[in-house]
Design an enzyme around this catalytic site. Structure first.
Site, mmCIF file in Angstrom:
data_model
loop_
_atom_site.group_PDB
_atom_site.id
_atom_site.type_symbol
_atom_site.label_atom_id
_atom_site.label_comp_id
_atom_site.label_asym_id
_atom_site.label_seq_id
_atom_site.Cartn_x
_atom_site.Cartn_y
_atom_site.Cartn_z
ATOM 1 N N ARG A 210 8.247 9.059 32.399
ATOM 2 C CA ARG A 210 8.147 10.468 32.043
ATOM 3 C C ARG A 210 9.512 11.165 32.071
ATOM 4 O O ARG A 210 9.833 11.973 31.192
ATOM 5 C CB ARG A 210 7.200 11.150 33.039
ATOM 6 C CG ARG A 210 6.690 12.497 32.668
ATOM 7 C CD ARG A 210 5.630 12.920 33.673
ATOM 8 N NE ARG A 210 4.402 12.171 33.505
ATOM 9 C CZ ARG A 210 3.334 12.642 32.863
ATOM 10 N NH1 ARG A 210 3.348 13.842 32.357
ATOM 11 N NH2 ARG A 210 2.249 11.909 32.752
ATOM 12 N N ASP B 276 1.949 4.812 43.133
ATOM 13 C CA ASP B 276 2.515 6.161 43.121
ATOM 14 C C ASP B 276 2.011 7.031 41.983
ATOM 15 O O ASP B 276 2.625 8.039 41.639
ATOM 16 C CB ASP B 276 4.048 6.040 43.028
ATOM 17 C CG ASP B 276 4.496 5.236 41.806
ATOM 18 O OD1 ASP B 276 3.638 4.939 40.952
ATOM 19 O OD2 ASP B 276 5.689 4.913 41.704
ATOM 20 N N GLU C 244 6.322 10.364 40.638
ATOM 21 C CA GLU C 244 5.840 9.243 41.467
ATOM 22 C C GLU C 244 6.454 9.203 42.858
ATOM 23 O O GLU C 244 5.782 8.862 43.833
ATOM 24 C CB GLU C 244 6.087 7.919 40.744
ATOM 25 C CG GLU C 244 5.227 7.703 39.500
ATOM 26 C CD GLU C 244 5.793 8.340 38.241
ATOM 27 O OE1 GLU C 244 6.897 8.946 38.304
ATOM 28 O OE2 GLU C 244 5.151 8.246 37.182
ATOM 29 N N HIS D 135 8.846 3.595 29.403
ATOM 30 C CA HIS D 135 7.778 4.606 29.315
ATOM 31 C C HIS D 135 7.952 5.795 30.250
ATOM 32 O O HIS D 135 7.172 6.734 30.205
ATOM 33 C CB HIS D 135 6.436 3.950 29.635
ATOM 34 C CG HIS D 135 6.292 3.554 31.077
ATOM 35 N ND1 HIS D 135 5.929 4.447 32.051
ATOM 36 C CD2 HIS D 135 6.498 2.385 31.710
ATOM 37 C CE1 HIS D 135 5.894 3.826 33.220
ATOM 38 N NE2 HIS D 135 6.241 2.572 33.045
ATOM 39 N N HIS E 201 4.386 1.405 24.913
ATOM 40 C CA HIS E 201 3.365 2.169 25.648
ATOM 41 C C HIS E 201 2.622 3.082 24.662
ATOM 42 O O HIS E 201 3.230 3.599 23.729
ATOM 43 C CB HIS E 201 4.111 2.986 26.720
ATOM 44 C CG HIS E 201 3.244 3.622 27.751
ATOM 45 N ND1 HIS E 201 2.448 4.708 27.489
ATOM 46 C CD2 HIS E 201 3.055 3.340 29.061
ATOM 47 C CE1 HIS E 201 1.806 5.070 28.595
ATOM 48 N NE2 HIS E 201 2.158 4.239 29.567
ATOM 49 N N GLU F 205 1.147 -1.006 48.581
ATOM 50 C CA GLU F 205 2.518 -0.803 48.061
ATOM 51 C C GLU F 205 3.090 0.526 48.593
ATOM 52 O O GLU F 205 3.582 1.374 47.858
ATOM 53 C CB GLU F 205 2.573 -0.830 46.538
ATOM 54 C CG GLU F 205 3.941 -1.159 45.964
ATOM 55 C CD GLU F 205 3.992 -1.011 44.445
ATOM 56 O OE1 GLU F 205 3.818 0.109 43.929
ATOM 57 O OE2 GLU F 205 4.186 -2.031 43.770
HETATM 58 C C1 UD1 Z 1 1.435 6.694 34.197
HETATM 59 C C2 UD1 Z 1 1.882 6.999 35.624
HETATM 60 C C3 UD1 Z 1 3.149 6.211 35.947
HETATM 61 C C4 UD1 Z 1 3.000 4.730 35.656
HETATM 62 C C5 UD1 Z 1 2.496 4.554 34.227
HETATM 63 C C6 UD1 Z 1 2.212 3.108 33.980
HETATM 64 C C7 UD1 Z 1 1.502 9.246 36.545
HETATM 65 C C8 UD1 Z 1 1.985 10.636 36.613
HETATM 66 N N1 UD1 Z 1 2.193 8.410 35.738
HETATM 67 O O1 UD1 Z 1 2.409 7.222 33.322
HETATM 68 O O2 UD1 Z 1 3.454 6.366 37.323
HETATM 69 O O3 UD1 Z 1 4.239 4.110 35.795
HETATM 70 O O4 UD1 Z 1 1.292 5.297 34.044
HETATM 71 O O5 UD1 Z 1 2.145 2.826 32.612
HETATM 72 O O6 UD1 Z 1 0.531 8.896 37.169
HETATM 73 N N2 UD1 Z 1 -2.374 6.644 26.770
HETATM 74 C C9 UD1 Z 1 -3.311 6.120 25.900
HETATM 75 N N3 UD1 Z 1 -4.019 5.002 26.306
HETATM 76 C C10 UD1 Z 1 -3.836 4.403 27.506
HETATM 77 C C11 UD1 Z 1 -2.877 4.936 28.364
HETATM 78 C C12 UD1 Z 1 -2.151 6.060 27.994
HETATM 79 O O7 UD1 Z 1 -3.508 6.630 24.822
HETATM 80 O O8 UD1 Z 1 -4.488 3.391 27.814
HETATM 81 C C13 UD1 Z 1 -1.592 7.856 26.344
HETATM 82 C C14 UD1 Z 1 -2.392 9.145 26.460
HETATM 83 O O9 UD1 Z 1 -2.028 9.996 25.416
HETATM 84 C C15 UD1 Z 1 -1.892 9.738 27.784
HETATM 85 C C16 UD1 Z 1 -0.423 9.331 27.707
HETATM 86 O O10 UD1 Z 1 -0.449 8.011 27.175
HETATM 87 O O11 UD1 Z 1 -2.074 11.131 27.870
HETATM 88 C C17 UD1 Z 1 0.316 9.360 29.009
HETATM 89 O O12 UD1 Z 1 -0.425 8.711 30.040
HETATM 90 P P1 UD1 Z 1 -0.231 9.156 31.584
HETATM 91 O O13 UD1 Z 1 -1.096 8.304 32.420
HETATM 92 O O14 UD1 Z 1 -0.356 10.621 31.727
HETATM 93 O O15 UD1 Z 1 1.301 8.865 31.850
HETATM 94 P P2 UD1 Z 1 2.123 7.513 31.812
HETATM 95 O O16 UD1 Z 1 3.458 7.841 31.225
HETATM 96 O O17 UD1 Z 1 1.318 6.435 31.200
HETATM 97 N N1 UDP Z 2 2.495 -5.279 31.193
HETATM 98 C C1 UDP Z 2 1.460 -5.827 30.440
HETATM 99 N N2 UDP Z 2 1.509 -5.703 29.075
HETATM 100 C C2 UDP Z 2 2.526 -5.061 28.457
HETATM 101 C C3 UDP Z 2 3.567 -4.494 29.234
HETATM 102 C C4 UDP Z 2 3.516 -4.618 30.600
HETATM 103 O O1 UDP Z 2 0.521 -6.424 30.986
HETATM 104 O O2 UDP Z 2 2.519 -4.983 27.217
HETATM 105 C C5 UDP Z 2 2.414 -5.381 32.664
HETATM 106 C C6 UDP Z 2 3.641 -5.902 33.368
HETATM 107 O O3 UDP Z 2 3.577 -7.304 33.502
HETATM 108 C C7 UDP Z 2 3.592 -5.184 34.703
HETATM 109 C C8 UDP Z 2 2.861 -3.887 34.414
HETATM 110 O O4 UDP Z 2 2.269 -4.047 33.129
HETATM 111 O O5 UDP Z 2 2.821 -5.894 35.655
HETATM 112 C C9 UDP Z 2 3.788 -2.720 34.434
HETATM 113 O O6 UDP Z 2 3.122 -1.597 33.988
HETATM 114 P P1 UDP Z 2 3.878 -0.281 33.545
HETATM 115 O O7 UDP Z 2 5.244 -0.632 33.070
HETATM 116 O O8 UDP Z 2 2.972 0.422 32.604
HETATM 117 O O9 UDP Z 2 3.924 0.568 34.880
HETATM 118 P P2 UDP Z 2 4.931 0.646 36.113
HETATM 119 O O10 UDP Z 2 5.005 -0.695 36.745
HETATM 120 O O11 UDP Z 2 6.239 1.145 35.598
HETATM 121 O O12 UDP Z 2 4.319 1.670 37.009
#
Ligand code: UD1
Ligand code: UDP
Length: 372
Positions: free
Chosen positions: A213, A98, A134, A211, A244, A120
């Site tokens: 939003r 999503d 999402e 984490h 995160h 999924e």
């Molecule tokens: C995103 C997804 C969410 C998912 C989550 C998993 C969308 C809108 N959101 O949310 O559905 O559950 O990922 O974790 O698609 N960042 C880093 N390094 C990384 C990753 C993220 O620095 O490897 C920081 C960056 O500043 C980035 C911010 O995190 O801009 C937010 O990342 P973003 O992918 O926009 O949103 P998530 O909250 O991670």
């Molecule tokens: N996970 C990981 N390392 C971490 C935290 C989570 O590998 O430090 C894995 C966890 O086992 C799960 C996935 O990340 O499979 C979940 O990712 P996240 O919570 O970022 O996204 P969501 O599932 O909420 O979309």
């Protein structure tokens, strides 16, 4: 005959985990050939997971920018995915879940009239603002997809109710169980000792992830307050929180959690280290979708830090309890589990409700059949 080329779009950590088994299965197929495209919506975290599974990206669209808005992320994805599909002809596109990467992967493939498989598919919370954005991304993909790979009967029923034709719905199980089963065999406890020291048998480990939003700001501050109070009331508890990288999450959580001696906040863990912690955890506090599924599969009780969940099967199985982000509600639920062994035992039951570990094989078989 040349194998059909399947572009697999991976944006974030959960997509990397849940698509790794599909990519590996596609690599084994003689009729299909995967082309793995990392959008790098998550840069470091996807790299970390690909390394864990031995998967390599064939292309990297490099869209991540610190603190980018949804519109900025969306426009970067639309341009880069649109260009990619314009230049590199593929026979089908697979997206997962999503996220914004998944949604634009599906939409841009549609613009190029390339059929889309949605892994999924069909999870619904019923609230378009939670999870945000999402819930909307996933619903819209249900319309775009030629193949909706629903993880559970409930997800398949949601799609049918929305008018998706039965021929487009395939119940496969969730690939997260494939990933979990593959990785848990490779897990050992050394990383846990490195993170929190040697735990005695009776020490209760509480694993936290948070984490979403829609929880940024005040709700996350409330969650941090609940964790800090729980840790202070129970000095024997050990709380581990792989945080995160989103700076907004750290700003809300760190000032409250830093002073707590029995709370360890660490950088995101690789998948096998995270599973080592989950396997040893007594209780999980999380708003993560994937963690709700994995904890249900392992029989670990989860207090879900969300008002609604689209993983309602886990509630039915007994492993998940919704607490939202309200401090008092989280504390009430955690204190009850600490004091009431029967209530704890009722939640700590492993369930196969999310899958049997063979979802990736089913998905690839369906594609092999339909793309002959
Ligand atoms: C995103 C997804 C969410 C998912 C989550 C998993 C969308 C809108 N959101 O949310 O559905 O559950 O990922 O974790 O698609 N960042 C880093 N390094 C990384 C990753 C993220 O620095 O490897 C920081 C960056 O500043 C980035 C911010 O995190 O801009 C937010 O990342 P973003 O992918 O926009 O949103 P998530 O909250 O991670
Ligand atoms: N996970 C990981 N390392 C971490 C935290 C989570 O590998 O430090 C894995 C966890 O086992 C799960 C996935 O990340 O499979 C979940 O990712 P996240 O919570 O970022 O996204 P969501 O599932 O909420 O979309």
């Amino acid at each position: 005959m040349k194998p059909a080329r399947i572009a697999v779009i991976v944006g974030t950590r959960p997509e990397a985990i849940k698509l790794a088994p599909v990519i590996r299965e596609l690599q084994r197929s003689r009729r299909l050939q995967p082309l793995t495209i990392s959008t790098s919506q998550h840069k470091q975290m996807v790299r970390q997971i690909f390394h864990d599974f031995g998967v390599r990206a064939d292309a990297d669209l490099d869209v991540m920018r610190p603190r980018q808005t949804l519109s900025e992320l969306s426009s970067r994805l639309a341009l880069s995915l649109g260009n990619f599909f314009g230049h590199d002809r593929v026979d089908a596109v697979l997206v997962q879940g999503d996220t914004t990467s998944a949604f634009f992967g599906g939409l841009c493939a549609f613009y190029h009239k390339i059929p889309v498989g949605h892994v999924e598919a069909g999870l619904r919370s019923g609230d378009i603002y939670s999870p945000f954005p999402e819930e909307m991304n996933r619903s819209l993909l249900g319309r775009v997809a030629t193949w909706n790979f629903a993880p559970t009967a409930r997800a398949a029923a949601n799609l049918r109710r929305e008018g998706v034709p039965a021929r487009r719905i395939h119940m496969t199980g969730n690939t997260v169980v494939d990933a979990l089963q593959w990785m848990i065999r490779r897990v050992n406890d050394a990383p846990l000792r490195r993170l929190v020291g040697k735990l005695s048998r009776s020490t209760k480990l509480v694993l936290v992830t948070c984490h979403r939003r829609e929880s940024l700001g005040a709700p996350m501050v409330a969650v941090a307050g609940a964790i800090a109070t729980l840790a202070r009331e129970n000095p024997g508890l050990v709380v581990l929180f792989p945080i995160h990288p989103n700076p907004a999450v750290r700003e809300a959580m760190m000032p409250i959690l830093k002073p707590c001696p029995n709370v360890s906040v660490c950088e995101p863990l690789n998948y096998s280290d995270f599973l080592a912690c989950l396997r040893r955890a007594w209780l999980v506090l999380s708003d993560s979708g994937g963690v709700q599924e994995e904890a249900t599969a392992l029989g670990k009780p989860v207090l879900v830090l969300r008002e609604v969940t689209e993983r309602t099967e886990g509630i039915k199985a007994g492993a998940l309890q919704l607490t939202g982000t309200n401090k008092a509600r989280i504390l009430r639920a955690a204190r009850r589990l600490l004091r009431d062994a029967a209530a704890y035992r009722n939640m700590a039951k492993a369930s196969k409700i999310f899958g049997d570990g063979r979802a990736a094989r089913r998905i690839v078989s369906i594609l092999e059949h339909d793309l002959r």
